[in-house]
Design a protein around this motif. Structure first.
Motif, PDB file in Angstrom:
ATOM      1  N   VAL A   1       3.823   8.767 -16.697  1.00  0.00           N
ATOM      2  CA  VAL A   1       4.180   7.857 -15.607  1.00  0.00           C
ATOM      3  C   VAL A   1       2.961   7.013 -15.286  1.00  0.00           C
ATOM      4  CG1 VAL A   1       4.849   7.686 -13.208  1.00  0.00           C
ATOM      5  CG2 VAL A   1       5.856   9.451 -14.667  1.00  0.00           C
ATOM      6  N   GLN A   2       3.133   5.715 -15.156  1.00  0.00           N
ATOM      7  CA  GLN A   2       2.000   4.840 -14.950  1.00  0.00           C
ATOM      8  C   GLN A   2       2.258   3.894 -13.788  1.00  0.00           C
ATOM      9  OE1 GLN A   2      -0.748   5.245 -16.709  1.00  0.00           O
ATOM     10  NE2 GLN A   2      -1.935   3.572 -15.881  1.00  0.00           N
ATOM     11  N   LEU A   3       1.290   3.798 -12.924  1.00  0.00           N
ATOM     12  CA  LEU A   3       1.295   2.782 -11.888  1.00  0.00           C
ATOM     13  C   LEU A   3       0.364   1.676 -12.336  1.00  0.00           C
ATOM     14  CD1 LEU A   3       0.982   5.097  -8.758  1.00  0.00           C
ATOM     15  CD2 LEU A   3       3.051   3.992  -9.617  1.00  0.00           C
ATOM     16  N   GLN A   4       0.730   0.462 -12.017  1.00  0.00           N
ATOM     17  CA  GLN A   4      -0.072  -0.681 -12.446  1.00  0.00           C
ATOM     18  C   GLN A   4      -0.553  -1.454 -11.228  1.00  0.00           C
ATOM     19  OE1 GLN A   4       2.373  -2.888 -15.193  1.00  0.00           O
ATOM     20  NE2 GLN A   4       2.242  -1.330 -16.779  1.00  0.00           N
ATOM     21  N   ALA A   5      -1.857  -1.396 -11.000  1.00  0.00           N
ATOM     22  CA  ALA A   5      -2.465  -2.148  -9.904  1.00  0.00           C
ATOM     23  C   ALA A   5      -2.964  -3.484 -10.430  1.00  0.00           C
ATOM     24  CB  ALA A   5      -3.614  -1.360  -9.295  1.00  0.00           C
ATOM     25  N   SER A   6      -2.807  -4.510  -9.623  1.00  0.00           N
ATOM     26  CA  SER A   6      -3.250  -5.845 -10.017  1.00  0.00           C
ATOM     27  C   SER A   6      -3.618  -6.647  -8.780  1.00  0.00           C
ATOM     28  CB  SER A   6      -2.146  -6.561 -10.797  1.00  0.00           C
ATOM     29  OG  SER A   6      -0.991  -6.726  -9.987  1.00  0.00           O
ATOM     30  N   GLY A   7      -4.216  -7.802  -9.005  1.00  0.00           N
ATOM     31  CA  GLY A   7      -4.536  -8.701  -7.910  1.00  0.00           C
ATOM     32  C   GLY A   7      -5.990  -8.730  -7.497  1.00  0.00           C
ATOM     33  N   GLY A   8      -6.798  -7.889  -8.111  1.00  0.00           N
ATOM     34  CA  GLY A   8      -8.206  -7.890  -7.772  1.00  0.00           C
ATOM     35  C   GLY A   8      -8.900  -9.153  -8.240  1.00  0.00           C
ATOM     36  N   GLY A   9     -10.138  -9.313  -7.805  1.00  0.00           N
ATOM     37  CA  GLY A   9     -10.901 -10.480  -8.202  1.00  0.00           C
ATOM     38  C   GLY A   9     -12.149 -10.629  -7.375  1.00  0.00           C
ATOM     39  N   TRP A  35      -3.467   3.899  -1.181  1.00  0.00           N
ATOM     40  CA  TRP A  35      -4.510   3.097  -1.815  1.00  0.00           C
ATOM     41  C   TRP A  35      -5.851   3.807  -1.591  1.00  0.00           C
ATOM     42  CZ3 TRP A  35      -3.905  -1.047  -4.932  1.00  0.00           C
ATOM     43  CH2 TRP A  35      -2.672  -1.711  -4.901  1.00  0.00           C
ATOM     44  N   PHE A  36      -6.622   3.860  -2.634  1.00  0.00           N
ATOM     45  CA  PHE A  36      -7.969   4.417  -2.589  1.00  0.00           C
ATOM     46  C   PHE A  36      -8.921   3.392  -3.182  1.00  0.00           C
ATOM     47  CE2 PHE A  36      -7.361   8.972  -1.608  1.00  0.00           C
ATOM     48  CZ  PHE A  36      -5.983   9.036  -1.652  1.00  0.00           C
ATOM     49  N   THR A  90     -16.316  -4.043  -1.547  1.00  0.00           N
ATOM     50  CA  THR A  90     -16.410  -4.122  -2.996  1.00  0.00           C
ATOM     51  C   THR A  90     -16.216  -2.747  -3.625  1.00  0.00           C
ATOM     52  OG1 THR A  90     -17.881  -6.043  -2.961  1.00  0.00           O
ATOM     53  CG2 THR A  90     -17.957  -4.644  -4.921  1.00  0.00           C
ATOM     54  N   ALA A  91     -15.254  -2.665  -4.542  1.00  0.00           N
ATOM     55  CA  ALA A  91     -14.926  -1.374  -5.159  1.00  0.00           C
ATOM     56  C   ALA A  91     -13.809  -1.599  -6.167  1.00  0.00           C
ATOM     57  CB  ALA A  91     -14.473  -0.359  -4.111  1.00  0.00           C
ATOM     58  N   VAL A  92     -13.550  -0.568  -6.939  1.00  0.00           N
ATOM     59  CA  VAL A  92     -12.327  -0.528  -7.727  1.00  0.00           C
ATOM     60  C   VAL A  92     -11.256   0.091  -6.851  1.00  0.00           C
ATOM     61  CG1 VAL A  92     -11.188   0.374  -9.782  1.00  0.00           C
ATOM     62  CG2 VAL A  92     -13.591  -0.321  -9.898  1.00  0.00           C
ATOM     63  N   TYR A  93     -10.132  -0.574  -6.745  1.00  0.00           N
ATOM     64  CA  TYR A  93      -9.045  -0.114  -5.897  1.00  0.00           C
ATOM     65  C   TYR A  93      -7.947   0.505  -6.757  1.00  0.00           C
ATOM     66  CZ  TYR A  93     -11.034  -2.241  -1.768  1.00  0.00           C
ATOM     67  OH  TYR A  93     -11.861  -2.536  -0.695  1.00  0.00           O
ATOM     68  N   TYR A  94      -7.485   1.668  -6.314  1.00  0.00           N
ATOM     69  CA  TYR A  94      -6.457   2.411  -7.025  1.00  0.00           C
ATOM     70  C   TYR A  94      -5.247   2.630  -6.129  1.00  0.00           C
ATOM     71  CZ  TYR A  94     -10.348   3.741 -10.088  1.00  0.00           C
ATOM     72  OH  TYR A  94     -11.424   3.732 -10.940  1.00  0.00           O
ATOM     73  N   CYS A  95      -4.069   2.530  -6.727  1.00  0.00           N
ATOM     74  CA  CYS A  95      -2.879   2.952  -6.018  1.00  0.00           C
ATOM     75  C   CYS A  95      -2.445   4.310  -6.559  1.00  0.00           C
ATOM     76  CB  CYS A  95      -1.754   1.935  -6.146  1.00  0.00           C
ATOM     77  SG  CYS A  95      -1.185   1.604  -7.821  1.00  0.00           S
ATOM     78  N   ALA A  96      -1.739   5.034  -5.725  1.00  0.00           N
ATOM     79  CA  ALA A  96      -1.323   6.377  -6.111  1.00  0.00           C
ATOM     80  C   ALA A  96      -0.030   6.738  -5.393  1.00  0.00           C
ATOM     81  CB  ALA A  96      -2.419   7.387  -5.770  1.00  0.00           C
ATOM     82  N   ALA A  97       0.695   7.687  -5.971  1.00  0.00           N
ATOM     83  CA  ALA A  97       1.975   8.108  -5.414  1.00  0.00           C
ATOM     84  C   ALA A  97       1.944   9.592  -5.092  1.00  0.00           C
ATOM     85  CB  ALA A  97       3.109   7.810  -6.389  1.00  0.00           C
ATOM     86  N   ALA A  98       2.491   9.923  -3.924  1.00  0.00           N
ATOM     87  CA  ALA A  98       2.521  11.315  -3.471  1.00  0.00           C
ATOM     88  C   ALA A  98       3.938  11.702  -3.084  1.00  0.00           C
ATOM     89  CB  ALA A  98       1.592  11.495  -2.274  1.00  0.00           C
ATOM     90  N   GLY A 116      -2.681   4.746 -10.603  1.00  0.00           N
ATOM     91  CA  GLY A 116      -2.808   3.539 -11.395  1.00  0.00           C
ATOM     92  C   GLY A 116      -4.183   3.458 -12.014  1.00  0.00           C
ATOM     93  N   GLN A 117      -4.406   2.416 -12.782  1.00  0.00           N
ATOM     94  CA  GLN A 117      -5.649   2.280 -13.541  1.00  0.00           C
ATOM     95  C   GLN A 117      -6.773   1.642 -12.757  1.00  0.00           C
ATOM     96  OE1 GLN A 117      -3.304   0.132 -13.512  1.00  0.00           O
ATOM     97  NE2 GLN A 117      -4.125  -1.917 -13.819  1.00  0.00           N
ATOM     98  N   GLY A 118      -6.494   1.081 -11.611  1.00  0.00           N
ATOM     99  CA  GLY A 118      -7.535   0.470 -10.804  1.00  0.00           C
ATOM    100  C   GLY A 118      -7.682  -1.019 -11.049  1.00  0.00           C
ATOM    101  N   THR A 119      -8.057  -1.724 -10.003  1.00  0.00           N
ATOM    102  CA  THR A 119      -8.326  -3.158 -10.106  1.00  0.00           C
ATOM    103  C   THR A 119      -9.587  -3.457  -9.309  1.00  0.00           C
ATOM    104  OG1 THR A 119      -7.381  -5.377  -9.818  1.00  0.00           O
ATOM    105  CG2 THR A 119      -6.803  -3.736  -8.149  1.00  0.00           C
ATOM    106  N   GLN A 120     -10.469  -4.249  -9.892  1.00  0.00           N
ATOM    107  CA  GLN A 120     -11.781  -4.506  -9.290  1.00  0.00           C
ATOM    108  C   GLN A 120     -11.680  -5.562  -8.196  1.00  0.00           C
ATOM    109  OE1 GLN A 120     -15.038  -3.163 -10.054  1.00  0.00           O
ATOM    110  NE2 GLN A 120     -15.552  -4.277  -8.181  1.00  0.00           N
ATOM    111  N   VAL A 121     -12.261  -5.253  -7.070  1.00  0.00           N
ATOM    112  CA  VAL A 121     -12.412  -6.216  -5.970  1.00  0.00           C
ATOM    113  C   VAL A 121     -13.898  -6.380  -5.717  1.00  0.00           C
ATOM    114  CG1 VAL A 121     -12.021  -6.657  -3.524  1.00  0.00           C
ATOM    115  CG2 VAL A 121     -10.189  -5.681  -4.930  1.00  0.00           C
ATOM    116  N   THR A 122     -14.372  -7.599  -5.809  1.00  0.00           N
ATOM    117  CA  THR A 122     -15.774  -7.898  -5.572  1.00  0.00           C
ATOM    118  C   THR A 122     -15.874  -8.928  -4.461  1.00  0.00           C
ATOM    119  OG1 THR A 122     -16.316  -7.455  -7.884  1.00  0.00           O
ATOM    120  CG2 THR A 122     -17.937  -8.668  -6.574  1.00  0.00           C
ATOM    121  N   VAL A 123     -16.591  -8.569  -3.419  1.00  0.00           N
ATOM    122  CA  VAL A 123     -16.791  -9.470  -2.290  1.00  0.00           C
ATOM    123  C   VAL A 123     -18.232  -9.975  -2.334  1.00  0.00           C
ATOM    124  CG1 VAL A 123     -16.640  -9.758   0.203  1.00  0.00           C
ATOM    125  CG2 VAL A 123     -15.108  -8.153  -0.969  1.00  0.00           C
TER     126      VAL A 123
END
Length: 125
Positions: A1-9, A35-36, A90-98, A116-123
């Protein structure tokens, strides 16, 4: 099962981003979705969580009033709206299901079964 996080930048301090978390091929409408984030050299930390119905949310203190979690169960997607971003976001953001709301809100990362695999957010300044 895979969650896909997106939208970072890359975004300037004070700016906004919206992250998405999709679960293609599987429904997570009955799961609490969290979200973590993990900054370099630091442990993964809880950001927030939304109940399966979308009616209840919880946030860590450092993001309250700036971040909002929402979900669209028809699209099998969860969102993390981030406003007034700070350098320390600034971090890699992960989504998760419980499967359990109690575990999702009390057990940290151990309370979540799917990630999910994580998406990078850089501020930047």
């Amino acid at each position: 099962v895979q969650l896909q996080a997106s939208g970072g930048g890359l975004v300037q301090a004070g700016g906004s981003l919206r992250l998405s978390c999709a679960a293609p091929g599987r429904t997570f409408s009955s799961y609490a979705m969290g979200w973590f984030r993990q900054a370099p050299g630091k442990e993964r930390e809880f950001v927030g969580v939304i109940a399966w119905s979308g009616s209840i949310t919880r946030y860590t203190n450092s993001v309250k009033g700036r971040f909002t979690i929402s979900r669209d169960n028809a699209k099998n997607t969860v969102y993390l709206e981030m406003n007034s971003l700070k350098l320390e976001d600034t971090a890699v953001y992960y989504c998760a299901a419980a499967n359990s709301w109690v575990l999702a809100t009390t057990a940290g990362t151990d309370g979540y079964e799917y990630w999910g695999q994580g998406t990078q957010v850089t501020v930047s300044s």
